[in-house]
Each structure stands twice: as C-alpha cells, then as structure tokens.
Design an enzyme around this catalytic site. Structure first.
Site, mmCIF file in Angstrom:
data_model
loop_
_atom_site.group_PDB
_atom_site.id
_atom_site.type_symbol
_atom_site.label_atom_id
_atom_site.label_comp_id
_atom_site.label_asym_id
_atom_site.label_seq_id
_atom_site.Cartn_x
_atom_site.Cartn_y
_atom_site.Cartn_z
ATOM 1 N N CYS A 60 56.014 49.638 25.405
ATOM 2 C CA CYS A 60 57.365 49.370 25.492
ATOM 3 C C CYS A 60 57.594 47.829 25.723
ATOM 4 O O CYS A 60 56.930 47.409 26.822
ATOM 5 C CB CYS A 60 58.247 50.267 26.313
ATOM 6 N N ASP A 62 59.888 46.775 27.903
ATOM 7 C CA ASP A 62 60.507 47.064 29.185
ATOM 8 C C ASP A 62 59.600 46.093 30.284
ATOM 9 O O ASP A 62 58.468 46.368 30.128
ATOM 10 C CB ASP A 62 60.332 48.524 29.554
ATOM 11 N N ARG A 64 59.124 46.215 33.265
ATOM 12 C CA ARG A 64 58.373 46.737 33.939
ATOM 13 C C ARG A 64 57.124 47.523 34.137
ATOM 14 O O ARG A 64 56.362 47.971 34.910
ATOM 15 C CB ARG A 64 59.509 47.971 34.671
ATOM 16 N N HIS A 113 56.605 55.391 28.999
ATOM 17 C CA HIS A 113 56.847 55.428 30.407
ATOM 18 C C HIS A 113 58.314 55.898 30.671
ATOM 19 O O HIS A 113 59.079 56.200 29.956
ATOM 20 C CB HIS A 113 57.018 53.753 30.941
ATOM 21 N N CYS A 116 62.818 54.845 30.421
ATOM 22 C CA CYS A 116 62.775 54.139 29.173
ATOM 23 C C CYS A 116 64.490 53.624 28.984
ATOM 24 O O CYS A 116 64.967 54.673 28.544
ATOM 25 C CB CYS A 116 61.919 54.414 28.167
HETATM 26 ZN ZN LIG Z 1 60.962 51.720 27.541
#
Ligand SMILES: [Zn+2]
Length: 122
Positions: A60, A62, A64, A113, A116
């Site tokens: 992803c 993302d 993080r 993860h 999300c």
């Molecule tokens: Zn995600």
C-alpha cells in the site's frame, strides 16, 4: 560452463530463506532493533552497476508502511510496487513481470496492513 559450476557451489537461495530474511527484518523493526543494512557508500557503488533485488513487494502507498523500513532492508534489496490499497492493474503487473523476467526476482510478497484507509472506502 565455469559459471554454472560456480553457481552450483553457492548456497541455495530458496523462497523460504528469502521470506525468512524478510521476517527477521520485520522482527528487528518491530522490536526497535533495526540494523539498516545495505546503506553504505560501498553498497551504493555496488548497485550502480545493476540491481539484483531478492523480493518483489506489492504494498500500500500508506505512509506508515514503507517496505524497506518495516522489513529492515536497504538499497537494492527490494523491488517495490506501491499503490493505494494494494490495487494492482496492468501497469503494476507489468512491473512485477519485469522484476521476475528480467531481474530474476524469485519471491513476490503482497503486503497488506491494518487500518488501511482505502479499505474503509470500499
Ligand atoms: Zn493501505
């Protein structure tokens, strides 16, 4: 012929040993014991000659979950494809094919993860 004999004498690199390397790196990261491998000036010079990543990671976007950090890997180690929510289309599949066919990357990891943001919208 010589190069084939040389390869036969090298330890076998299996998908399981690569996955274990990633899991060990994630354990170091999750316990705040990251070693930040393959970030030296020597490594930069090594990979300037060409890349030989040992895993493709589809992850992803993302902020993080950056694969290099959460698996405690360095420059040239991972071939990473990131999209929001791990959504994979033709362009991303082309990148995976390039890594497998041209770079001979033996392992593909699809990294999901928790929390999300995109999954909450779908
Ligand atoms: Zn995600």
């Amino acid at each position: 012929m010589v190069s084939c004999q040389h390869k036969m004498n090298q330890p076998a690199v299996t998908e399981n040993s690569i996955l274990e390397k990633l899991l060990q790196g994630n354990n170091r990261f999750s316990t705040a014991h990251s070693i930040h491998p393959d970030e030296s000036r020597q490594r930069i010079h090594e990979i300037a000659k060409g890349q030989h990543p040992f895993a493709v990671v589809i992850s992803c976007s993302d902020s993080r979950v950056p694969p290099e950090l959460i698996f405690d890997q360095g420059l040239g180690d991972l071939f990473v494809i990131r999209t929001a929510g791990n959504l994979v289309g033709g362009l991303e599949i082309g990148s995976v094919e390039y890594a497998v066919e041209h770079l001979q990357v033996p392992l593909i990891v699809v990294l999901g993860h928790e929390q999300c943001g995109l999954s909450k919208l779908l």
